[in-house]
Design a protein around this motif. Structure first.
Motif, mmCIF file in Angstrom:
data_model
loop_
_atom_site.group_PDB
_atom_site.id
_atom_site.type_symbol
_atom_site.label_atom_id
_atom_site.label_comp_id
_atom_site.label_asym_id
_atom_site.label_seq_id
_atom_site.Cartn_x
_atom_site.Cartn_y
_atom_site.Cartn_z
ATOM 1 N N LEU A 70 0.796 -1.229 0.000
ATOM 2 C CA LEU A 70 0.000 0.000 0.000
ATOM 3 C C LEU A 70 0.834 1.287 0.000
ATOM 4 O O LEU A 70 0.457 2.258 -0.666
ATOM 5 C CB LEU A 70 -0.954 -0.004 1.199
ATOM 6 N N PRO A 71 1.955 1.388 0.753
ATOM 7 C CA PRO A 71 2.726 2.650 0.711
ATOM 8 C C PRO A 71 3.159 3.052 -0.693
ATOM 9 O O PRO A 71 3.269 4.251 -0.991
ATOM 10 C CB PRO A 71 3.920 2.346 1.613
ATOM 11 N N ALA A 72 3.400 2.075 -1.583
ATOM 12 C CA ALA A 72 3.758 2.421 -2.970
ATOM 13 C C ALA A 72 2.604 3.129 -3.670
ATOM 14 O O ALA A 72 2.807 4.094 -4.424
ATOM 15 C CB ALA A 72 4.142 1.151 -3.743
ATOM 16 N N GLY A 73 1.376 2.651 -3.429
ATOM 17 C CA GLY A 73 0.214 3.318 -4.005
ATOM 18 C C GLY A 73 -0.008 4.690 -3.411
ATOM 19 O O GLY A 73 -0.353 5.647 -4.118
ATOM 20 N N ILE A 74 0.224 4.823 -2.084
ATOM 21 C CA ILE A 74 0.050 6.125 -1.428
ATOM 22 C C ILE A 74 1.087 7.114 -1.956
ATOM 23 O O ILE A 74 0.792 8.303 -2.146
ATOM 24 C CB ILE A 74 0.162 5.958 0.096
ATOM 25 N N ARG A 75 2.300 6.633 -2.221
ATOM 26 C CA ARG A 75 3.372 7.507 -2.730
ATOM 27 C C ARG A 75 2.963 8.137 -4.062
ATOM 28 O O ARG A 75 3.022 9.366 -4.232
ATOM 29 C CB ARG A 75 4.655 6.698 -2.902
ATOM 30 N N VAL A 76 2.519 7.329 -5.016
ATOM 31 C CA VAL A 76 2.150 7.855 -6.328
ATOM 32 C C VAL A 76 0.867 8.683 -6.235
ATOM 33 O O VAL A 76 0.740 9.730 -6.884
ATOM 34 C CB VAL A 76 1.996 6.703 -7.337
ATOM 35 N N ALA A 77 -0.081 8.230 -5.430
ATOM 36 C CA ALA A 77 -1.334 8.979 -5.282
ATOM 37 C C ALA A 77 -1.071 10.373 -4.712
ATOM 38 O O ALA A 77 -1.666 11.363 -5.146
ATOM 39 C CB ALA A 77 -2.295 8.205 -4.388
#
Length: 511
Positions: free
Chosen positions: A36-43
């Motif tokens: 999830l942190p990878a998705g939060i980073r790009v978002a």
């Protein structure tokens, strides 16, 4: 507030803190196969303006400081520093390169796919390379095995979060949402939420049941995509992936992985890609249809404006002719009075009779230029008492028209359009066909529209209009009819003209 001469905004510090807390919290629920942190980073990079990206980087450093400072003895100071400071700049570079390219509404889905794949590969490749180079003891698994899980986990999280973030970032742009689809959209979302709740309630070992629920949830997801294009896919994909992720068993350790759900998540990733591609294609065709519709609407509006301008010019010309006619009648009346006063009664009567005939013919011809009487008494009276009726009577081929309804409820522009079209249609049949011509018209109201239907036909029903007549009818009548939202139909022995307008935009033309 300034720090070392650099201005620092409290809102930026709050943003950094919120980002760090979100990443730390999401890290507790993440797996290698869905990070999830990878998705939060790009978002975050999609939502936050680029001028605020330093605060996102600050939040990333705080997040990694919390996680990795305790691991310095185990993994080494070099890895902790480099792996904590280089991942976000790499993600920023990928997002920046994608944002530099202007994307249309139709290409958004493919743009998101490119961004998700690029960010997952670039960030994961850098992270795995640093761990292989700088860890005192290399990871036990091979690079390809680790890349398979970690790249997929980053991609799955990014493809879940990035579309929703972009949808939020572009909430004030793009085409408006269709209000008529609100209820079915809410029903589809509620159904997906219910199926997601069912995933949480079933046993963690029931992989087959969970897969069946995922397939059922795909149906409302496809429905949302069909209704709203890529924006529907952006809403549907998180509602598909997040419930499955939260229902996946986790050990709570950093490298947690569940093989039983991995195949289902792979299928979900393929389905997410398909939904974005489908949504992008639907948005593309919808945008093309909308652009084509706007172009047609603009063309018709310009054509209608051209017709109206022409009619205004003809009206002014008819008014000028009427003024000239009145002046000539006045002069002739004075001449007749003078002749009578001089005792020339025969000459005066002859002149008065000739003046009356020519004045009537002049008025008839002037009414053909512009039927001013139409504005006062309506279409039907203008047809029955104007110059058109006199010309039709002189041909001895046009039977008296049969007219029904009240055309005065229609706008003057619409009445003028059907008036010109009727005269043109009758002239066309008189020119190219033989036999008697019949004219019928009926004005009325249906639903929320008012309009008129006019039929110009041959009296002999056994006759059929020639191909030349139908071609000429479409060529000469369709332009004006289409400009006012009308149609021309040629069938058998008749020409059928239909014009209509919305009641809310129509105003009575005459009392």
């Amino acid at each position: 507030m300034a720090l070392a001469g650099i201005p620092v905004h409290p809102a930026g510090l709050l943003l950094a803190a919120a980002y760090a807390i979100a990443c730390v919290s999401a890290r507790q629920f993440s797996l290698d196969q869905f990070f999830l942190p990878a998705g939060i980073r790009v978002a975050a990079l999609l939502i936050v303006p680029q001028r605020r990206w330093p605060y996102v980087l600050l939040g990333e450093l705080g997040y990694f400081a919390y996680l990795r400072i305790p691991t310095i003895d185990e993994y080494g100071l070099e890895w902790v520093i480099l792996a904590s400071t280089l991942l976000m700049p790499m993600a920023m570079l990928v997002v920046h390169l994608h944002l530099r390219k202007t994307i249309s509404e139709a290409a958004t889905g493919f743009w998101l796919l490119s961004l998700s794949i690029s960010a997952a590969v670039a960030v994961t490749g850098l992270n795995l390379s640093l761990s292989r180079l700088l860890w005192p003891v290399p990871p036990p698994d091979t690079l390809l095995d680790a890349a398979e899980r970690v790249v997929f986990g980053h991609f799955a999280a990014i493809i879940t979060m990035a579309p929703l973030a972009l949808l939020w970032a572009r909430r004030r742009s793009g085409s408006p949402w269709q209000k008529r689809l609100l209820v079915p959209s809410l029903v589809a979302i509620a159904l997906m939420l219910a199926l997601g709740l069912c995933m949480q309630l079933i046993s963690t070992d029931a992989h087959s049941t969970r897969t069946h629920l995922v397939l059922l949830a795909a149906l409302p997801a496809i429905t949302l995509t069909f209704m709203h294009g890529w924006r529907g896919a952006a809403i549907a994909i998180p509602l598909l992936n997040l419930p499955l992720h939260f229902a996946t068993p986790s050990t709570g350790l950093p490298a947690s992985f569940d093989l039983g759900t991995f195949s289902t998540q792979q299928n979900m990733a393929v389905m997410s890609v398909a939904l974005l591609a489908l949504g992008s294609s639907i948005s593309y065709h919808h945008q093309r249809a909308r652009s084509r519709g706007l172009a047609e609407e603009t063309t018709l509006r310009l054509t209608r404006s051209s017709h109206q301008t022409s009619e205004r010019e003809l009206r002014e010309r008819a008014a000028h002719l009427k003024h000239l006619s009145e002046g000539m009648d006045s002069s002739l009346s004075e001449m007749v009075s003078w002749l009578k006063s001089q005792g020339h009664h025969a000459v005066a009567n002859s002149l008065q009779h000739a003046s009356s005939v020519h004045s009537r013919l002049f008025r008839e011809q002037a009414s053909m230029v512009y039927p001013t009487g139409l504005e006062q008494v309506g279409l039907y009276i203008a047809l029955q008492a104007g110059g058109a009726c006199e010309i039709w009577n002189n041909t001895h081929r046009v039977i008296p028209p049969r007219l029904a309804g009240n055309p005065c409820l229609l706008t003057v522009d619409l009445q003028l359009a059907i008036y010109r079209s009727l005269i043109e249609a009758v002239s066309l049949l008189l020119e190219l066909e033989t036999g008697q011509v019949c004219v019928r018209a009926r004005s009325g109201q249906a639903g929320g529209r008012r309009g008129i239907v006019a039929i110009v036909s041959l009296l002999d029903r056994g006759c059929t209009l020639s191909a030349r007549t139908t071609d000429q009818a479409v060529e000469r009548l369709a332009g004006r009819m289409l400009a006012y939202g009308g149609t021309v139909h040629c069938r058998g022995n008749r020409l059928r003209l239909v014009l209509h307008e919305s009641i809310t935009h129509a105003s009575p033309a005459a009392a």
